[in-house]
Design an enzyme around this catalytic site. Structure first.
Site, PDB file in Angstrom:
ATOM      1  N   LEU A 177       0.823  -1.211   0.000  1.00  0.00           N
ATOM      2  CA  LEU A 177       0.000   0.000   0.000  1.00  0.00           C
ATOM      3  C   LEU A 177       0.856   1.259   0.000  1.00  0.00           C
ATOM      4  CD1 LEU A 177      -2.974   0.619  -0.055  1.00  0.00           C
ATOM      5  CD2 LEU A 177      -2.908   0.895   2.432  1.00  0.00           C
ATOM      6  N   LYS A 178       1.891   1.240   0.847  1.00  0.00           N
ATOM      7  CA  LYS A 178       2.797   2.393   0.914  1.00  0.00           C
ATOM      8  C   LYS A 178       3.395   2.665  -0.465  1.00  0.00           C
ATOM      9  CE  LYS A 178       7.254   3.580   3.015  1.00  0.00           C
ATOM     10  NZ  LYS A 178       6.925   4.641   3.978  1.00  0.00           N
TER      11      LYS A 178
ATOM     12  N   LYS B  41      -2.479  10.577  18.574  1.00  0.00           N
ATOM     13  CA  LYS B  41      -2.408   9.135  18.853  1.00  0.00           C
ATOM     14  C   LYS B  41      -3.788   8.534  19.062  1.00  0.00           C
ATOM     15  CE  LYS B  41       2.136   9.167  19.912  1.00  0.00           C
ATOM     16  NZ  LYS B  41       3.197   8.314  19.473  1.00  0.00           N
TER      17      LYS B  41
ATOM     18  N   SER C 157      18.976  14.762  15.607  1.00  0.00           N
ATOM     19  CA  SER C 157      19.246  14.238  14.268  1.00  0.00           C
ATOM     20  C   SER C 157      19.409  15.371  13.267  1.00  0.00           C
ATOM     21  CB  SER C 157      18.112  13.310  13.827  1.00  0.00           C
ATOM     22  OG  SER C 157      16.892  13.977  13.906  1.00  0.00           O
TER      23      SER C 157
ATOM     24  N   TRP D 139       7.751   1.628  22.442  1.00  0.00           N
ATOM     25  CA  TRP D 139       7.800   1.407  20.996  1.00  0.00           C
ATOM     26  C   TRP D 139       8.333   0.023  20.633  1.00  0.00           C
ATOM     27  CZ3 TRP D 139       9.630   7.011  19.304  1.00  0.00           C
ATOM     28  CH2 TRP D 139       8.551   7.887  19.493  1.00  0.00           C
TER      29      TRP D 139
ATOM     30  N   GLU E 215       2.454   8.894  25.793  1.00  0.00           N
ATOM     31  CA  GLU E 215       1.593   7.936  25.107  1.00  0.00           C
ATOM     32  C   GLU E 215       1.388   6.662  25.941  1.00  0.00           C
ATOM     33  OE1 GLU E 215       3.593   7.098  21.443  1.00  0.00           O
ATOM     34  OE2 GLU E 215       3.470   4.970  21.764  1.00  0.00           O
TER      35      GLU E 215
ATOM     36  N   CYS F  63       8.369  15.569  22.163  1.00  0.00           N
ATOM     37  CA  CYS F  63       7.913  16.419  21.056  1.00  0.00           C
ATOM     38  C   CYS F  63       6.411  16.537  21.013  1.00  0.00           C
ATOM     39  CB  CYS F  63       8.450  15.924  19.731  1.00  0.00           C
ATOM     40  SG  CYS F  63       8.752  14.185  19.658  1.00  0.00           S
TER      41      CYS F  63
ATOM     42  N   HIS G 173       8.220  19.975  11.217  1.00  0.00           N
ATOM     43  CA  HIS G 173       7.385  19.221  10.272  1.00  0.00           C
ATOM     44  C   HIS G 173       7.053  20.046   9.039  1.00  0.00           C
ATOM     45  CE1 HIS G 173       6.815  17.325  14.216  1.00  0.00           C
ATOM     46  NE2 HIS G 173       7.049  16.260  13.499  1.00  0.00           N
TER      47      HIS G 173
ATOM     48  N   CYS H 132      11.878  19.535  17.292  1.00  0.00           N
ATOM     49  CA  CYS H 132      12.202  18.103  17.281  1.00  0.00           C
ATOM     50  C   CYS H 132      13.423  17.895  16.396  1.00  0.00           C
ATOM     51  CB  CYS H 132      10.997  17.309  16.763  1.00  0.00           C
ATOM     52  SG  CYS H 132      11.140  15.526  17.009  1.00  0.00           S
TER      53      CYS H 132
HETATM   54  N1  GLN Z   1      16.983  12.791  19.197  1.00  0.00           N
HETATM   55  C1  GLN Z   1      15.918  12.412  18.318  1.00  0.00           C
HETATM   56  C2  GLN Z   1      16.055  13.155  16.991  1.00  0.00           C
HETATM   57  O1  GLN Z   1      16.482  14.241  16.979  1.00  0.00           O
HETATM   58  C3  GLN Z   1      14.581  12.704  18.924  1.00  0.00           C
HETATM   59  C4  GLN Z   1      13.455  12.158  18.090  1.00  0.00           C
HETATM   60  C5  GLN Z   1      12.073  12.324  18.689  1.00  0.00           C
HETATM   61  O2  GLN Z   1      11.878  13.110  19.580  1.00  0.00           O
HETATM   62  N2  GLN Z   1      11.102  11.607  18.229  1.00  0.00           N
HETATM   63  O3  GLN Z   1      15.694  12.662  15.966  1.00  0.00           O
HETATM   64 ZN    ZN Z   2      10.898  15.026  19.151  1.00  0.00          ZN
END
Ligand code: GLN
Ligand code: ZN
Length: 770
Positions: free
Chosen positions: A18-19, A116, A440, A568, A612, A650, A701, A733
């Site tokens: 599907l993806k 969520k 990241s 997770w 969550e 986040c 985002h 984030c």
């Molecule tokens: N340290 C992670 C990043 O920067 C944090 C990711 C997250 O908060 N979901 O990607």
């Molecule tokens: Zn984050």
């Protein structure tokens, strides 16, 4: 006779078909017709898989191209007004626009927001409802898919998200509006759908009302009564109200009194609710027993489950249905795809197909029948017993001794925050309003290629290591050029923030094909946490040590927190989750200690999944938060006062967990704030949070580069609210989903804005002194 039933199947395809097709359609490489054809293939494959496995009650309309709550919005014609000019009929373009946003008359139109789905890692799109919303039948998907299955000679039970849960999951478009006010206009649309389904030949319809396992207001309870007083009267169609993710608790009488023909309950999360329900189940109605865990991947203990069901079966006979606890969309398709897993571990696991087999066997075992059936049942039971006793080594004495030896002191920093803050100010000369990032940096195609080459053997281990070092050096240089104060290594070596650690810790296994949908076309592969957890060797010290050797600025170490790793993963179910989490915490603690010894003075332990994990019932929350925060402290408390512990979450909905944030006792927390206009700062101050905060100043985002003036205003506000000694400046984030061309100007503007506010603060100080 007990009947077998299913609640919903995974939608994504065993090979993520599907993806592939949906993303190719977005890129213009495939047509809408290709997408619809693939969707049909997926549905028929799932229906056939269920029929072949002997499932009597097979769902339809459980499939979705993106999200079933979005589907419900389309069905009920409740699309936000900003999409007003879109097609009346929901075509694939309209549907895509709702999910991903669009442009209209040159302006961007924002998609529906996402959040969520209960306590899962699946995200649904939030319906937006207001006084002007006029529900009307807007889509024929349920009927069309019912007919599609009929054409394959499979009679299905269409699934709809029930009216009350739909309204409760929605958000009001104007403050003060209660979405439940729309019940009188939404219910007739449901009636229309039921009539259509009945006319098409459906005998049963499943209405999912998972909100029945949550704390309900008096208004919500009234809404349930009102909605079902109307719907339960529908002629010629029977209604199954489905609840899952918890027990009914005090809503049991409400649920059994709805006047519907059947009730599905989650007996995995709450087996204890069965006896009470048996007393109240109305004569002639069905009880659907959710006994096979739809949220986890372990084989059922069939004999124990049969024991649980025996009395219910005596009382109800064929009015007892055997089912998974919830839709199987939360587990992967087929354990037989996992040929690389240790065979003993594999034999203990059940994915969606195996869970269907378990449902069918349980129904047959209860029903008895001819010898042939009895034999297969006996074989299955014997196998289940054998596998459960064929113990894989799940216990490590060393781990057990160590967790048992931990005392309160081990989860307490040496000094209170104020003392640590002073020590850190002396040890780490940082400007006011220090700038940093969340960890990241962009995951480029080169990074993904290097990872693939390493997996396929095209690159050697040493070659891959050199590549990652090169990436680290590059992002350090980039951060220095931009002028950031606290640098990160950029995480080029990490495929995923949980899987990366799971691959390097004892007690976890990772799958090749075990994908589950997180949202839309984003799927995740949760690791399987099957045994006691420990850390055989340092994981991140080499990368971080290298990063620090590239610069004289402080480099922040980056780890995933114990609660997020637990949340997770598919965790073992043979011990309390908190015990498992404590083991993970000690593994992270080892890493924290080693990073400190390697000269890393700032260590961030991410806990994006802390919230969550919050139990759905308010009464269960304090206990969860107590052990979750204790595990975080256990992971982080071993360091010296001069070592600064950061954490990151986040999201901005902190209302339910403010005390827990305080209890983490971190020195700095970075949070999402840009989209909620820094409201979070007020909440944290009100809760007596003493330490520093890095409110995210731009939304990672969005590809838009934030303007320096807007950033300056946000930073000024934050500094005014908490004082310049307690504010850090960072994005919302990690930057891994962004492109370098977007990241560099955004960070440069962030640094410029910070410098502007520093100058303002400096001038203001001087003016006060003068
Ligand atoms: N340290 C992670 C990043 O920067 C944090 C990711 C997250 O908060 N979901 O990607
Ligand atoms: Zn984050």
């Amino acid at each position: 006779m007990a009947a077998s039933s299913n609640m919903g199947m995974p939608r994504i395809g065993p090979a993520r078909e599907l993806k592939r097709v949906v993303e190719a359609y977005w890129d213009g490489r495939r047509t809408a017709a290709d997408v619809l054809a693939e969707a049909r293939t997926r549905r028929s494959a799932s229906w056939r898989a269920q029929a072949e496995r002997g499932i009597t009650f097979i769902p339809s309309n459980d499939f979705s191209l993106y999200d079933h709550v979005l589907d419900t919005c389309c069905l009920l014609g409740t699309l936000p007004a900003r999409f007003g000019d879109l097609d009346e009929r929901v075509g694939l373009d309209t549907y895509t626009a709702l999910a991903r946003g669009t442009r209209h008359a040159g302006r961007p139109v924002a998609p529906l927001e996402m959040t969520k789905w209960f306590d899962t890692n699946y995200h649904y799109l939030i319906p937006e409802l207001g006084p002007d919303t006029q529900p009307r039948l807007g889509w024929d998907k349920p009927v069309a898919e019912f007919r599609e299955a009929e054409a394959l000679q499979i009679t299905t039970r269409p699934v709809l998200l029930g009216p009350v849960s739909f309204l409760l999951l929605a958000k009001p478009t104007v403050p003060g509006f209660s979405t439940l006010e729309l019940l009188p206009t939404v219910t007739p649309v449901y009636q229309e759908v039921l009539n259509q389904l009945s006319a098409a030949g459906a005998d049963w319809v499943q209405l999912d009302e998972p909100c029945l396992v949550t704390d309900l207001s008096a208004t919500a309870r009234d809404a349930f009564e009102a909605a079902y007083a109307t719907l339960a009267g529908a002629p010629d169609i029977r209604l199954l109200v489905a609840t899952y993710f918890g027990g009914l608790g005090e809503n049991a009488a409400l649920a059994t009194g709805l006047g519907v023909d059947g009730l599905h309950v989650d007996l995995v999360r709450d087996p204890g609710q069965l006896p009470g329900l048996l007393e109240h189940v109305r004569p002639g109605t069905v009880l659907s027993a959710g006994v096979v865990d739809g949220r986890n991947v372990w084989r059922s203990d069939l004999r124990r489950t049969l024991g649980l069901l025996r009395e219910a079966h005596e009382q109800l006979g064929d009015r007892l249905w055997i089912a998974p606890s919830c839709s199987l969309q939360h587990v992967p398709y087929d354990i037989n795809q996992e040929t690389g897993l240790d065979p003993v571990l594999r034999s203990r696991l059940a994915f969606a197909y195996q869970k269907l087999d378990e449902v069918a066997i349980l129904a047959r075992a209860l029903s008895g029948g001819p010898d042939a059936v009895a034999e297969t049942v006996a074989d299955a039971l014997a196998e289940s017993d054998a596998l459960r006793t064929r113990h894989q080594k799940t216990r490590s004495d060393a781990v057990r001794r160590r967790t048992a030896s931990m005392t309160k002191r081990d989860s307490t920093r040496r000094s209170p925050y104020q003392t640590r803050a002073q020590a850190q100010r002396r040890a780490l000369p940082l400007p006011p309003l220090p700038t940093t990032t969340i960890g990241s940096f962009p995951q480029t195609t080169e990074i993904r290629r290097a990872r693939r080459d390493r997996a396929s053997g095209a690159t050697t281990e040493a070659g891959y290591r050199d590549f990652c070092r090169g990436e680290i050096a590059r992002s350090i240089r980039l951060q220095q050029d931009v002028g950031l104060d606290v640098l990160v290594h950029g995480e080029p070596e990490r495929n995923d923030m949980v899987q990366y650690f799971a691959e390097r810790l004892d007690g976890f296994a990772c799958t090749r094909h075990g994908w589950v949908q997180s949202y839309g076309t984003r799927y995740v592969r949760p690791p399987i946490l099957h045994a006691d957890v420990s850390r055989p060797a340092p994981i991140t010290t080499e990368w971080l040590g290298y990063a620090q050797s590239c610069t004289s600025s402080p480099v922040k170490g980056m780890l995933t927190g114990p609660v997020t790793i637990l949340q997770w993963s598919f965790a073992r179910d043979d011990q309390p989750r908190e015990d498992t989490c404590r083991q993970i915490a000690l593994a992270v603690r080892d890493e924290v200690t080693d990073l400190e010894a390697a000269g890393i003075a700032i260590i961030q332990v991410d806990e994006p999944a802390l919230r969550e994990g919050l139990p759905l019932r308010r009464a269960d929350r304090p206990r969860y938060l107590a052990w979750a925060t204790e595990c975080f402290r256990l992971a982080t408390a071993a360091v010296a006062d001069t070592t600064q512990i950061h954490t990151h979450m986040c999201y901005a909905e902190f209302a339910d967990i403010l005390d827990a944030i305080v209890a983490l006792d971190a020195d700095v927390i970075s949070v999402e704030a840009a989209r909620s206009a820094m409201d979070v700062l007020g909440h944290l101050t009100a809760a007596g949070y003493p330490a520093a905060v890095g409110p995210g100043v731009f939304d990672v985002h969005s590809p838009n580069v934030p303007a320096t003036a807007d950033l300056t205003a946000l930073i000024r506000r934050a500094a005014d609210a908490l004082g310049r000694d307690r504010i850090w400046v960072n994005p919302d984030c990690g930057l891994k989903t962004r492109r370098a061309e977007e990241v560099v100007p955004a960070l440069a503007n962030m640094v410029a804005a910070t410098r502007a506010v520093r100058t303002e603060l400096h001038r203001a100080r001087r003016a006060r002194r003068a």
